[in-house]
Motif scaffolding. Structure first.
Motif, short mmCIF file in Angstrom:
data_model
loop_
_atom_site.label_atom_id
_atom_site.label_comp_id
_atom_site.label_asym_id
_atom_site.label_seq_id
_atom_site.Cartn_x
_atom_site.Cartn_y
_atom_site.Cartn_z
N THR A 109 74.70 58.83 48.90
CA THR A 109 75.21 57.55 49.42
C THR A 109 74.40 57.12 50.64
N PHE A 110 74.04 58.08 51.50
CA PHE A 110 73.24 57.78 52.68
C PHE A 110 71.87 58.44 52.53
N VAL A 111 70.82 57.65 52.62
CA VAL A 111 69.46 58.08 52.31
C VAL A 111 68.57 57.87 53.53
N ASP A 112 67.68 58.83 53.78
CA ASP A 112 66.75 58.69 54.91
C ASP A 112 65.87 57.45 54.72
N ALA A 113 65.77 56.65 55.78
CA ALA A 113 64.93 55.46 55.74
C ALA A 113 63.46 55.86 55.86
N PRO A 114 62.53 55.01 55.44
CA PRO A 114 61.10 55.33 55.57
C PRO A 114 60.70 55.50 57.03
N LYS A 115 59.78 56.40 57.27
CA LYS A 115 59.30 56.62 58.63
C LYS A 115 58.57 55.41 59.18
N ASP A 116 57.96 54.62 58.28
CA ASP A 116 57.19 53.46 58.72
C ASP A 116 57.95 52.15 58.52
N ALA A 117 59.29 52.24 58.41
CA ALA A 117 60.08 51.04 58.18
C ALA A 117 59.90 50.02 59.31
N ILE A 118 59.79 48.77 58.95
CA ILE A 118 59.71 47.67 59.92
C ILE A 118 61.08 47.01 59.95
N PRO A 119 61.78 47.02 61.10
CA PRO A 119 63.13 46.45 61.14
C PRO A 119 63.16 45.03 60.57
N THR A 120 64.14 44.80 59.71
CA THR A 120 64.28 43.52 59.03
C THR A 120 65.60 42.88 59.40
N GLU A 121 65.55 41.63 59.82
CA GLU A 121 66.78 40.91 60.13
C GLU A 121 67.38 40.37 58.85
N ALA A 122 68.67 40.63 58.67
CA ALA A 122 69.39 40.13 57.50
C ALA A 122 70.86 39.98 57.90
N PRO A 123 71.62 39.15 57.17
CA PRO A 123 73.04 38.99 57.49
C PRO A 123 73.78 40.33 57.45
N ALA A 124 74.78 40.45 58.32
CA ALA A 124 75.54 41.71 58.41
C ALA A 124 76.33 41.97 57.14
N ASP A 125 76.80 40.92 56.49
CA ASP A 125 77.46 41.05 55.19
C ASP A 125 77.12 39.81 54.38
N HIS A 126 77.85 39.57 53.30
CA HIS A 126 77.51 38.47 52.41
C HIS A 126 78.50 37.32 52.50
N SER A 127 79.24 37.24 53.61
CA SER A 127 80.15 36.13 53.82
C SER A 127 79.37 34.82 53.81
N GLN A 128 80.06 33.77 53.38
CA GLN A 128 79.40 32.48 53.22
C GLN A 128 80.37 31.36 53.56
N ALA A 129 79.93 30.44 54.41
CA ALA A 129 80.67 29.21 54.67
C ALA A 129 79.77 28.05 54.26
N ASP A 130 80.27 27.18 53.41
CA ASP A 130 79.44 26.11 52.88
C ASP A 130 80.16 24.77 53.03
N ASP A 131 79.54 23.88 53.80
CA ASP A 131 80.07 22.53 53.99
C ASP A 131 79.41 21.52 53.08
N PHE A 132 78.49 21.99 52.22
CA PHE A 132 77.83 21.13 51.24
C PHE A 132 77.19 19.90 51.88
N THR A 133 76.40 20.16 52.90
CA THR A 133 75.76 19.06 53.64
C THR A 133 74.39 18.71 53.10
N THR A 134 73.81 19.55 52.26
CA THR A 134 72.45 19.31 51.76
C THR A 134 72.49 18.91 50.28
N PRO A 135 71.43 18.26 49.79
CA PRO A 135 71.41 17.80 48.39
C PRO A 135 71.11 18.90 47.38
N THR A 136 70.90 20.13 47.85
CA THR A 136 70.69 21.26 46.95
C THR A 136 71.70 22.35 47.26
N LEU A 137 72.02 23.15 46.28
CA LEU A 137 73.00 24.22 46.45
C LEU A 137 72.41 25.39 47.21
N ASP A 138 73.24 26.06 47.98
CA ASP A 138 72.87 27.30 48.65
C ASP A 138 72.41 28.32 47.61
#
Length: 566
Positions: free
Chosen positions: A315-344
Motif C-alpha cells: 500500500t505504501f511504496v518507496d518514492a524514487p530517489k530522484d523524484a521532483i516534487p509535483t504540485e497537485a490537488p490534495a484530493d479530487h473535490s470539485q466546485a464548478d460554477d460553469f463559467t466557461t464555454p467548455t466543460l472542466d
C-alpha cells in the motif's frame, strides 16, 4: 524516505500504460464508453498526478455512438519514440457472446496536449494492442488475439506483427504467436521491454477479477513461441492475499526513473463488504472501479523483475530517489460554477462529445437539452464525473419546468445503462412539479416515492439536490433554499454500482460509479434544464496517513477507512 500511497489514481482509472519522457511520467488509462477517450495524467514524482486533456476528443478520432456499455476504449498504449508520442487504442463494439468486434487505431502527437493526428486503422485481431519500438528502429504491434470458435479458448495467445513506418501499416504476413500464456489462461495486456539482452513480455492473466495476475516471460528473440515464463510465483497478484487493502492487481506496464530505479503501474481495486457478508465470498464490491496502483520493482540474480515486498504488493511504496516534487490537488473535490464555454476536464459524456445537441455551458450555468432516458445508448444528455472516494457529497442546483412525467432532470449515480439511480424534478397528475427518486437495477426500474413524490411549492424557481455516498450505501436530499436540506427516505445499496455486481449478470463490467447531471425528455419536446453551483466534496476516506483519524493505517483492507468517523 518519502512514501507513495496507493492507489495513485483513485476511482475508475484502469489498465495503466506508463512512460517517462525526460523527467516527466505520463499514464494513459482506459475510458471504455465514456467520452472523451483515454484519460491522461502527468507527474514528476510518481506520487502526485495532474489530469491532462484527453487525446481522443473529437468524433473523428473516436466514434462510439451506440457502443454497448463497457465497449469503447480498452487498454490504450502510450509510448514515445522518434520525437513524438504514439497512442494505440482499441474501440470495442461487441462485448457479449462469441465475438469481440473491434478496431485498433494509431494516432501520434509531438506534444502530449495535442493536436493528435487523424487515426490510422491497424487491425481487429484482438484488443489490448501495444506498440514496441525496438532499438534497431523496427516497430511491432503486440496484442491479445481473439478466437470466436466455440471449441477453442477465446484468448488465443499474444500475436506480434511488424509495423511498417514507411506505409504506416501493419505487415500481416509477419504475424506470429509469441506466447500462449500459462494454464491460468486469458493472456492479455501485453507490453514488451528490452533489458539485460532479453525481450521481456509482461502479460495479464486470469481475467480482471479477484483471480487477476501479471506474469513475465522473456526471450532473446521475437520469434514465434520463443518466450519462457519466469519461474516461481506470478509477478504480481492478490488472488492469494484476500485480506490485503489492494486487490485485483495486474495488467500494467513498466517504467524506469532517470537514476535507474524501476516501477510497475497496474490496475487495482479496493473492495468492501456489507457488515453481514463474509470477507471471502463475496470478496467484496468495488464501487470505485479499477484504479491505478504503483509498485517498486527490482531485478533478481537471474535477471527476472520482481515486486518489492512480494507479489501481493504494498500500500505504501518507496518514492524514487530522484523524484521532483509535483504540485497537485490534495484530493479530487470539485466546485464548478460553469463559467466557461467548455466543460472542466473532470466531466465526461457517454459515447459522443458534448455538443449543442446535448447542451451548452457558460454564464454560470450548464444547460442540458432533454433527450432519451438514462437507459439510452444513443441520445442521452448526461454529464458525469467519477466517484473517486468512498465517502463524498455531491450537490447541484436545478431549474426545470416540466409539464409531463416523461420529463426529468436532476442528479444521478450511474454505472451503466442498466444500473443507476436518479433523484429528479418531474411532473405528475397529483401534485404537479415533484421530486422523485428512482433506480434501475439490472434493467428493472423502480420509482420509490410514487404517489408520495415530494411536492415542490408553487413559485419555486430552484431545487437543490444532494447525494451523500457513504461507502456501502448512499442517499439523496433536497432543499428549496440551498441551506436547509431534507433527506429523502430512500437508502440505496452502493454495491449495485460496482464492477462485481454487474459481472453477475453482464460481461461488460469494466468502468466504475459516476455521479452526474442529467436531463431526460423522451416525449421528444427537448425541454431544457439548467444546472448550477455543482459541488463534489470528498470526505477524507481514502486510505489515510497514520493518526489522521487517530488510528494506525495498515496493509489490511479491513479497519483502515474511518467508517466510524463519517
Amino acid at each position: 524516505m518519502s512514501k507513495i500511497q496507493n492507489p495513485i489514481l483513485p476511482g475508475f482509472n484502469a489498465d495503466p500504460s506508463i512512460i517517462r519522457v525526460d523527467d516527466t511520467y505520463y499514464i494513459a488509462n482506459s475510458t471504455f464508453e465514456w467520452f472523451p477517450g483515454v484519460r491522461l495524467h502527468a507527474s514528476k514524482d510518481l506520487e502526485h498526478w495532474n489530469l491532462l486533456p484527453s487525446p481522443l476528443s473529437t468524433s473523428t478520432l473516436l466514434d462510439m455512438r451506440g457502443n454497448v456499455s463497457s465497449g469503447g476504449i480498452w487498454a490504450p498504449d502510450l509510448s514515445y519514440a522518434d520525437g513524438k508520442f504514439w497512442l494505440v487504442y482499441t474501440d470495442v463494439k461487441v462485448t457479449e457472446g462469441a465475438f469481440k468486434d473491434m478496431t485498433n487505431y494509431l494516432t501520434t502527437a509531438t506534444d502530449i496536449n495535442g493536436p493528435w493526428s487523424d487515426p490510422i486503422k491497424l487491425n481487429g485481431v484482438g484488443f489490448d494492442a501495444s506498440l514496441f519500438h525496438d532499438d534497431d528502429g523496427r516497430k511491432y504491434l503486440a496484442q491479445q488475439t481473439w478466437d470466436h470458435r466455440e471449441y477453442n479458448h477465446p484468448f488465443d495467445g499474444i500475436t506480434l506483427t511488424e509495423f511498417d513506418t514507411q506505409t504506416m501499416k501493419l505487415r500481416p504476413q509477419t504475424a506470429r504467436t509469441i506466447y500462449n500464456g500459462t494454464p491460468v489462461k486469458l493472456p492479455e495486456g501485453p507490453h514488451i521491454y528490452k533489458e539485460n539482452g532479453y525481450y521481456y513480455l509482461f502479460i495479464a492473466q486470469g481475467g480482471t477479477v479477484f483471480a487477476h495476475q501479471e506474469v513475465v516471460a522473456r526471450s532473446k528473440t521475437l520469434d514465434a513461441l520463443s518466450f519462457e515464463t519466469a519461474p516461481g510465483e506470478p509477478f504480481i497478484t492478490n488472488f492469494d492475499t484476500p485480506d490485503h487493502y489492494l486487490q485485483k492487481q495486474g495488467h500494467g506496464s513498466l517504467v524506469s526513473t532517470p537514476s535507474g530505479e524501476w516501477y510497475y503501474a497496474s490496475l487495482v481495486a479496493r473492495p468492501w463488504n456489507h457488515h453481514n457478508e463474509s470477507s471471502r465470498d463475496p470478496r467484496g464490491w468495488c464501487t470505485l472501479g479499477r484504479e491505478t496502483s504503483i509498485q517498486k520493482v527490482y531485478w533478481d540474480e537471474s535477471g527476472w523483475p520482481r515486486v518489492e515486498g512480494g507479489h501481493g504488493g504494498k500500500t505504501f511504496v518507496d518514492a524514487p530517489k530522484d523524484a521532483i516534487p509535483t504540485e497537485a490537488p490534495a484530493d479530487h473535490s470539485q466546485a464548478d460554477d460553469f463559467t466557461t464555454p467548455t466543460l472542466d476536464l473532470n466531466w465526461n459524456t457517454l459515447r459522443v462529445p458534448f455538443t449543442e445537441a446535448m447542451g451548452r455551458t457558460g454564464n454560470s450555468k450548464l444547460t442540458l437539452v432533454g433527450q432519451g432516458s438514462l437507459a439510452n445508448t444513443h441520445d442521452l444528455s448526461l454529464v458525469a464525473r467519477r466517484w473517486q472516494a468512498f465517502y463524498f457529497d455531491a450537490t447541484v442546483r436545478v431549474k426545470f419546468n416540466p409539464f409531463s412525467y416523461q420529463q426529468m432532470a436532476g442528479l444521478t449515480n450511474y454505472y451503466n445503462d442498466s444500473h443507476w439511480s436518479f433523484a429528479f424534478v418531474t411532473w405528475n397528475e397529483i401534485n404537479g412539479h415533484v421530486i422523485e427518486v428512482s433506480e434501475n437495477n439490472r434493467g428493472n426500474y423502480t420509482s420509490y416515492l410514487k404517489n408520495d413524490a415530494i411536492k415542490i411549492p408553487e413559485g419555486t424557481e430552484y431545487v437543490w439536490l444532494r447525494t451523500k455516498v457513504r461507502k456501502e450505501s448512499y442517499t439523496y436530499e433536497y432543499s428549496f433554499d440551498g441551506k436547509n436540506f431534507v433527506e429523502i427516505p430512500v437508502t440505496l445499496d452502493a454495491a449495485i454500482l460496482s464492477d462485481d455486481y454487474i459481472l453477475q449478470s453482464y460481461g461488460g463490467f469494466f468502468t466504475g460509479a459516476f455521479v452526474g447531471l442529467a436531463a431526460v425528455d423522451y416525449s421528444g419536446y427537448e425541454l431544457e434544464a439548467e444546472f448550477s453551483q455543482f459541488k463534489y466534496e470528498e470526505l477524507g476516506d481514502h486510505l489515510l496517513a497514520d493518526n489522521t483519524y487517530g488510528f494506525k493505517a495498515s496493509e489490511s483492507r479491513f479497519g483502515d477507512a474511518p467508517e466510524n468517523n463519517m
